[in-house]
Design a protein around this motif. Structure first.
Motif, mmCIF file in Angstrom:
data_model
loop_
_atom_site.group_PDB
_atom_site.id
_atom_site.type_symbol
_atom_site.label_atom_id
_atom_site.label_comp_id
_atom_site.label_asym_id
_atom_site.label_seq_id
_atom_site.Cartn_x
_atom_site.Cartn_y
_atom_site.Cartn_z
ATOM 1 N N LEU A 192 0.802 -1.214 0.000
ATOM 2 C CA LEU A 192 0.000 0.000 0.000
ATOM 3 C C LEU A 192 0.841 1.272 0.000
ATOM 4 N N GLY A 193 2.145 1.135 0.156
ATOM 5 C CA GLY A 193 3.015 2.293 0.070
ATOM 6 C C GLY A 193 2.899 3.261 1.227
ATOM 7 N N ILE A 194 2.599 2.758 2.426
ATOM 8 C CA ILE A 194 2.405 3.648 3.575
ATOM 9 C C ILE A 194 3.371 3.339 4.720
ATOM 10 N N SER A 195 4.450 2.655 4.422
ATOM 11 C CA SER A 195 5.374 2.259 5.491
ATOM 12 C C SER A 195 6.062 3.459 6.135
ATOM 13 N N THR A 196 6.077 4.601 5.459
ATOM 14 C CA THR A 196 6.683 5.801 6.039
ATOM 15 C C THR A 196 5.635 6.755 6.592
ATOM 16 N N ARG A 197 4.385 6.353 6.588
ATOM 17 C CA ARG A 197 3.299 7.248 6.990
ATOM 18 C C ARG A 197 2.893 7.038 8.446
ATOM 19 N N THR A 198 2.281 8.081 9.007
ATOM 20 C CA THR A 198 1.756 8.031 10.370
ATOM 21 C C THR A 198 0.249 8.230 10.327
ATOM 22 N N SER A 237 -9.376 6.772 15.158
ATOM 23 C CA SER A 237 -10.259 6.962 16.314
ATOM 24 C C SER A 237 -11.252 5.809 16.409
ATOM 25 N N GLY A 238 -11.839 5.662 17.597
ATOM 26 C CA GLY A 238 -12.757 4.552 17.817
ATOM 27 C C GLY A 238 -12.065 3.214 17.678
ATOM 28 N N ALA A 239 -10.823 3.134 18.161
ATOM 29 C CA ALA A 239 -9.948 2.003 17.818
ATOM 30 C C ALA A 239 -9.795 0.978 18.926
ATOM 31 N N ASP A 240 -10.632 1.024 19.965
ATOM 32 C CA ASP A 240 -10.474 -0.009 20.995
ATOM 33 C C ASP A 240 -11.193 -1.307 20.619
ATOM 34 N N SER A 241 -11.939 -1.287 19.497
ATOM 35 C CA SER A 241 -12.653 -2.491 19.064
ATOM 36 C C SER A 241 -13.163 -2.267 17.646
ATOM 37 N N GLY A 242 -13.770 -3.304 17.092
ATOM 38 C CA GLY A 242 -14.523 -3.170 15.854
ATOM 39 C C GLY A 242 -13.715 -2.719 14.659
ATOM 40 N N ILE A 243 -14.345 -1.900 13.825
ATOM 41 C CA ILE A 243 -13.738 -1.453 12.578
ATOM 42 C C ILE A 243 -12.465 -0.660 12.833
ATOM 43 N N GLY A 244 -12.471 0.198 13.844
ATOM 44 C CA GLY A 244 -11.286 0.995 14.145
ATOM 45 C C GLY A 244 -10.095 0.135 14.517
ATOM 46 N N TRP A 245 -10.328 -0.860 15.367
ATOM 47 C CA TRP A 245 -9.227 -1.744 15.786
ATOM 48 C C TRP A 245 -8.671 -2.516 14.591
ATOM 49 N N HIS A 246 -9.527 -3.057 13.773
ATOM 50 C CA HIS A 246 -9.063 -3.838 12.623
ATOM 51 C C HIS A 246 -8.358 -2.948 11.595
ATOM 52 N N THR A 247 -8.790 -1.704 11.483
ATOM 53 C CA THR A 247 -8.089 -0.773 10.600
ATOM 54 C C THR A 247 -6.692 -0.495 11.122
ATOM 55 N N ALA A 248 -6.571 -0.278 12.424
ATOM 56 C CA ALA A 248 -5.255 -0.071 13.006
ATOM 57 C C ALA A 248 -4.352 -1.266 12.765
ATOM 58 N N GLU A 249 -4.888 -2.459 12.935
ATOM 59 C CA GLU A 249 -4.112 -3.676 12.692
ATOM 60 C C GLU A 249 -3.623 -3.726 11.245
ATOM 61 N N ARG A 250 -4.512 -3.430 10.321
ATOM 62 C CA ARG A 250 -4.159 -3.489 8.892
ATOM 63 C C ARG A 250 -3.062 -2.481 8.564
ATOM 64 N N LEU A 251 -3.181 -1.276 9.082
ATOM 65 C CA LEU A 251 -2.180 -0.246 8.799
ATOM 66 C C LEU A 251 -0.842 -0.589 9.444
ATOM 67 N N LEU A 252 -0.891 -1.140 10.643
ATOM 68 C CA LEU A 252 0.351 -1.571 11.288
ATOM 69 C C LEU A 252 1.053 -2.637 10.464
ATOM 70 N N ARG A 253 0.307 -3.593 9.961
ATOM 71 C CA ARG A 253 0.913 -4.675 9.178
ATOM 72 C C ARG A 253 1.502 -4.159 7.865
ATOM 73 N N GLU A 254 1.046 -2.990 7.435
ATOM 74 C CA GLU A 254 1.632 -2.356 6.251
ATOM 75 C C GLU A 254 2.854 -1.523 6.606
ATOM 76 N N GLY A 255 3.220 -1.513 7.891
ATOM 77 C CA GLY A 255 4.425 -0.813 8.326
ATOM 78 C C GLY A 255 4.232 0.622 8.742
ATOM 79 N N ALA A 256 2.993 1.100 8.763
ATOM 80 C CA ALA A 256 2.738 2.476 9.176
ATOM 81 C C ALA A 256 2.935 2.636 10.682
ATOM 82 N N THR A 257 3.261 3.843 11.096
ATOM 83 C CA THR A 257 3.174 4.212 12.505
ATOM 84 C C THR A 257 1.718 4.548 12.783
ATOM 85 N N VAL A 258 1.164 3.965 13.840
ATOM 86 C CA VAL A 258 -0.268 4.100 14.102
ATOM 87 C C VAL A 258 -0.496 4.606 15.521
ATOM 88 N N VAL A 259 -1.356 5.604 15.628
ATOM 89 C CA VAL A 259 -1.828 6.096 16.919
ATOM 90 C C VAL A 259 -3.304 5.736 17.022
#
Length: 266
Positions: free
Chosen positions: A3-9, A13-35
């Motif tokens: 996805l070309g986001i390994s250098t992105r941050t 939001s809404g990331a303690d469960s559900g869609i937000g949590w799974h989105t954070a997981e996906r972005l992390l696996r792509e190498g992004a820094t995630v808050v």
């Protein structure tokens, strides 16, 4: 797909469960820094502990997005810890006041709009300078099928999510020339804690269990969901991740419906 986001941050939001949590997981696996952010720091820390430790850098800061001061503090903490963000995924939301129009008081409307529309506005305002600064940015709002196909027993939620779509479209016109692309994703009946609670309430009312409540809801309330099941949050997260990526470089002002056909029109 890279996805070309390994250098992105990214901030999700809404990331303690559900869609937000799974989105954070996906972005992390792509190498992004995630808050990740949500209301309760304890639950947020538990959510962070379930995310992959061998992927991108991860930070977790709780914030009440209905409080302008808390959002400003969140922005300061994020910048101090992770630097300016490139990606904002606004996934926080509530079902809000439910019932027929005459059964919902003004406070029910106000509370729902406060969380589902004004909180996204605050979040974008707090981080817009970051997102405009680098010549490359992404905002993805999680809206809903309800934004374009409203249901009479949850009109405050429907109205707020319609506002989110208008916000996304308007922002997409303002900042695309600076490299900031803005889109929305509209899920329908995804297996999240929010719909679990809805189905548990339905099951109690019908004197049955959650599985029957889900199946009866599908047949009675969502007849156009042709795949015949609740969606999985990772199925939405994959679409969000695409919209956050270099692969979506010509996608702007769009609303991607992840809804099994629930919305009855094209």
């Amino acid at each position: 797909m890279d996805l070309g986001i390994s250098t992105r941050t990214a901030l999700v939001s809404g990331a303690d469960s559900g869609i937000g949590w799974h989105t954070a997981e996906r972005l992390l696996r792509e190498g992004a820094t995630v808050v990740i952010t949500d209301l309760d720091q304890g639950r947020l820390d538990e959510a962070a502990a379930r995310l992959p430790a061998d992927a991108g850098q991860l930070y977790a800061f709780a914030a009440d997005l209905t409080d302008s001061g808390a959002v400003a503090s969140l922005a300061s903490m994020v910048r101090e810890a992770a630097g300016p963000i490139d990606i904002l995924v606004q996934s926080a939301g509530i079902t809000g006041a439910q019932g027929l129009f005459h059964e919902i008081d003004e406070q029910g409307w106000a509370n729902t709009i406060e969380v589902d529309l004004l909180a996204p506005v605050r979040l974008v305002r707090a981080f817009l300078d970051d997102l405009r600064a680098g010549g490359w940015g992404r905002i993805v709002f999680v809206a809903s099928e309800d934004a374009v196909q409203p249901y009479d027993d949850e009109l405050p939620y429907c109205a707020a999510k319609a506002g989110v779509l208008a916000l996304a479209k308007g922002l997409s016109r303002s900042y695309a020339h600076e490299g900031l692309l803005v889109n929305a994703v509209s899920p329908a009946f995804i297996a999240t804690p929010m719909t679990d609670a809805m189905m548990d309430k339905r099951a109690k009312q019908r004197g049955t269990d959650r599985d029957e409540a889900i199946q009866s809801f599908l047949s009675e309330k969502r007849p156009f969901m042709e795949i015949g099941r609740r969606g999985e949050p990772e199925e939405v997260a994959d679409v969000i991740a695409f919209l956050c990526s270099d692969r979506a470089s010509f996608v702007n002002g769009s609303n991607y419906r992840v809804d099994s056909g629930s919305v009855a029109t094209i």
